[in-house]
Design a protein around this motif. Structure first.
Motif, PDB file in Angstrom:
ATOM      1  N   GLU A  74      -3.881  -3.720  14.657  1.00 40.31           N
ATOM      2  CA  GLU A  74      -2.838  -3.099  13.808  1.00 40.31           C
ATOM      3  C   GLU A  74      -3.476  -2.684  12.488  1.00 40.31           C
ATOM      4  N   PHE A  75      -2.925  -1.645  11.862  1.00 41.21           N
ATOM      5  CA  PHE A  75      -3.547  -1.025  10.683  1.00 41.21           C
ATOM      6  C   PHE A  75      -3.784  -1.996   9.513  1.00 41.21           C
ATOM      7  N   ASN A  76      -2.755  -2.704   9.031  1.00 37.47           N
ATOM      8  CA  ASN A  76      -2.922  -3.540   7.827  1.00 37.47           C
ATOM      9  C   ASN A  76      -4.005  -4.595   8.019  1.00 37.47           C
ATOM     10  N   GLN A 115       7.287   7.658   3.795  1.00 31.87           N
ATOM     11  CA  GLN A 115       6.368   6.612   4.253  1.00 31.87           C
ATOM     12  C   GLN A 115       7.085   5.267   4.170  1.00 31.87           C
ATOM     13  N   ASP A 116       6.770   4.363   5.099  1.00 33.31           N
ATOM     14  CA  ASP A 116       7.619   3.171   5.253  1.00 33.31           C
ATOM     15  C   ASP A 116       7.611   2.226   4.063  1.00 33.31           C
ATOM     16  N   ASP A 117       6.486   2.105   3.334  1.00 38.95           N
ATOM     17  CA  ASP A 117       6.508   1.250   2.133  1.00 38.95           C
ATOM     18  C   ASP A 117       7.524   1.778   1.120  1.00 38.95           C
ATOM     19  N   HIS A 164      -6.100   7.505  10.550  1.00 40.73           N
ATOM     20  CA  HIS A 164      -4.996   7.363   9.591  1.00 40.73           C
ATOM     21  C   HIS A 164      -5.416   6.466   8.420  1.00 40.73           C
ATOM     22  N   TYR A 212       8.378  -0.118  10.135  1.00 37.94           N
ATOM     23  CA  TYR A 212       7.491  -1.290  10.009  1.00 37.94           C
ATOM     24  C   TYR A 212       7.919  -2.152   8.826  1.00 37.94           C
ATOM     25  N   ASP A 213       7.614  -1.657   7.633  1.00 36.07           N
ATOM     26  CA  ASP A 213       7.799  -2.482   6.425  1.00 36.07           C
ATOM     27  C   ASP A 213       9.270  -2.750   6.129  1.00 36.07           C
ATOM     28  N   ASN A 262      -2.601   2.630   3.085  1.00 42.27           N
ATOM     29  CA  ASN A 262      -2.175   3.947   3.581  1.00 42.27           C
ATOM     30  C   ASN A 262      -2.870   5.063   2.811  1.00 42.27           C
ATOM     31  N   LEU A 272       3.549  -5.478  15.078  1.00 42.48           N
ATOM     32  CA  LEU A 272       3.954  -4.230  15.734  1.00 42.48           C
ATOM     33  C   LEU A 272       4.938  -4.472  16.882  1.00 42.48           C
ATOM     34  N   ILE A 323       3.204  -6.045   2.558  1.00 38.95           N
ATOM     35  CA  ILE A 323       3.393  -4.976   3.553  1.00 38.95           C
ATOM     36  C   ILE A 323       2.229  -3.988   3.565  1.00 38.95           C
ATOM     37  N   ASN A 341      -2.350  -0.128  16.785  1.00 31.76           N
ATOM     38  CA  ASN A 341      -2.003   1.255  16.440  1.00 31.76           C
ATOM     39  C   ASN A 341      -3.130   1.991  15.729  1.00 31.76           C
ATOM     40  N   MET A 375       4.040  -7.939   6.995  1.00 34.30           N
ATOM     41  CA  MET A 375       4.005  -6.937   8.062  1.00 34.30           C
ATOM     42  C   MET A 375       2.538  -6.773   8.424  1.00 34.30           C
ATOM     43  N   ASP A 416       0.878  -1.185   0.000  1.00 31.82           N
ATOM     44  CA  ASP A 416       0.000   0.000   0.000  1.00 31.82           C
ATOM     45  C   ASP A 416       0.914   1.233   0.000  1.00 31.82           C
TER      46      ASP A 416
HETATM   47  C1  BDR Z   1       1.559  -0.793   8.780  1.00 33.19           C
HETATM   48  O1  BDR Z   1       0.487   0.089   8.413  1.00 33.19           O
HETATM   49  C2  BDR Z   1       0.925   1.021   7.447  1.00 33.19           C
HETATM   50  O2  BDR Z   1       0.583   2.307   7.806  1.00 33.19           O
HETATM   51  C3  BDR Z   1       2.417   0.895   7.352  1.00 33.19           C
HETATM   52  O3  BDR Z   1       2.827   1.086   6.022  1.00 33.19           O
HETATM   53  C4  BDR Z   1       2.694  -0.519   7.821  1.00 33.19           C
HETATM   54  O4  BDR Z   1       2.651  -1.446   6.762  1.00 33.19           O
HETATM   55  C5  BDR Z   1       1.895  -0.546  10.230  1.00 33.19           C
HETATM   56  O5  BDR Z   1       0.789  -0.801  11.036  1.00 33.19           O
END
Ligand code: BDR
Ligand code: CA
Length: 350
Positions: A202-204, A41-43, A111, A273-274, A67, A227, A157, A196, A183, A35
């Motif tokens: 967790e988001f994903n 951003q982590d990706d 988010h 994260y990723d 995301n 996480l 991820i 989170n 992830m 995403d």
């Molecule tokens: C995950 O959610 C996304 O916001 C980040 O890219 C990561 O993959 C963390 O919870």
């Protein structure tokens, strides 16, 4: 005279083996499912890390809403590949929405813009010249795995929508995937296991809980990077400054996007994260892992999207699968490896 088995290797044989096993052969043939949003951003950072890692051969990048919208994920990936001069890597449009999860007031004010159909903003430097492939992400994933049974690693991820759809589309798909590195999730059974996006989710996994459940129960061998382990990877300004000391097109991009954040929030610390999921494919000895059954709550209540892990099966989790769950890492070794790779010149094409 040499016996047959002792005969010195001939030139033709040598060339044949060099062709078959080139010195630079990567350890992992990877589908990179993401995403994506452009760095920091982590990706985005995870892709740059992977592009700098000879252990990883990216066969294709598949995008998914998470995301931000799927459209933005695709547009931003194409631009980063252009900056990295790696446009030969094909990009495939994946799921635009989760399987079941509908947008809510909570989703639209929190988010993530997985629920959005807004056109993507132009990335730095403008939209990439190259477009995504016309094949869908799910068709690409299914075909690649079918043609390379037991050889493909899926690095997932973002929300697991594309992977769940591939499992549903193709009989025998799960048995042919070598491994999945995911992830996602947060495991209360292990330290630092809060969520989170909701207190426990967790988001994903929360964006597409039904997909996460299908994938986690599929039988594919899984390494889960939840996480719990991300919370051991705190990227401070000190490390950021080391990263942007190098002057490459990619570190310039990171700096251009990151500098305004540090001006606004000088003490901000970012969790990685990723990037840890990518590190899993580079050096598994960086991590401490525990084998647990992990399942996902898909009831539309307080714990929608929450992942639960346990040493033994429990009522309601019948059918859950055991996987390797990361809960700690060798931070010093990881961050030095990360900075060393991210500050190298932009990698040449294979
Ligand atoms: C995950 O959610 C996304 O916001 C980040 O890219 C990561 O993959 C963390 O919870
Ligand atoms: Ca992500």
């Amino acid at each position: 005279m040499f016996a047959k088995s002792q005969r010195p290797i001939g030139l033709v044989t040598l060339i044949f083996f060099l062709f078959l096993y080139p010195a630079s052969a990567a350890d992992h043939k990877v589908i990179f499912d993401t995403d994506f949003v452009i760095p920091p951003q982590d990706d985005g950072l995870a892709l740059i890390f992977a592009l700098h890692s000879p252990e990883i051969e990216i066969l294709g990048i598949t995008t998914v809403a998470g995301n931000d919208s799927r459209e933005r994920a695709t547009s931003d990936v194409l631009r980063v590949l252009e900056i990295a001069n790696r446009e030969e890597i094909p990009v495939f449009n994946g799921a635009n929405m989760p399987l079941v999860h509908e947008k809510s007031d909570f989703a639209t004010t929190g988010h993530g813009k997985w629920w959005s159909d807004a056109p993507p903003p132009p990335p730095p430097g403008g939209f990439a010249k190259k477009q995504a492939e016309t094949t869908s992400a799910v068709d690409f994933i299914v075909k690649t795995v079918r043609e390379n049974p037991g050889e493909i690693t899926i690095l997932a991820i973002g929300p697991l929508t594309n992977i769940a759809m591939a499992i549903r589309q193709e009989p025998g798909f799960a048995e042919r995937v070598k491994q999945l590195v995911i992830m996602g999730g947060a495991i209360a059974r292990l330290p630092d296991g809060g969520g989170n996006v909701t207190p426990n989710a967790e988001f994903n996994f929360w964006v597409d809980p039904e997909a996460a459940k299908v994938v986690l129960r599929s039988g594919i061998p899984i390494i889960l990077s939840p996480l719990n382990v991300s919370r051991k990877a705190v990227f401070t300004k000190e490390w950021y400054e080391k990263l942007v000391q190098a002057d490459t097109p990619l570190t310039r991009l990171i700096k251009e996007r990151m500098e305004p954040y540090y001006e606004k929030y000088p003490d901000i610390n970012l969790l990685m994260y990723d990037q840890l999921a990518v590190a899993t494919l580079i050096d598994l000895t960086l991590f401490k892992m525990k084998e647990l059954y992990v399942d996902v709550d898909i009831n539309h209540g307080l714990n929608y999207g929450v992942s639960v892990g346990g040493e033994r099966l429990w009522p309601g989790a019948e059918g859950a699968q055991k996987m390797q769950v990361q809960y700690d890492l060798d931070w010093e070794r990881f961050i030095n490896l990360y900075i060393e790779r991210m500050t190298k010149p932009v990698p040449a094409r294979d």
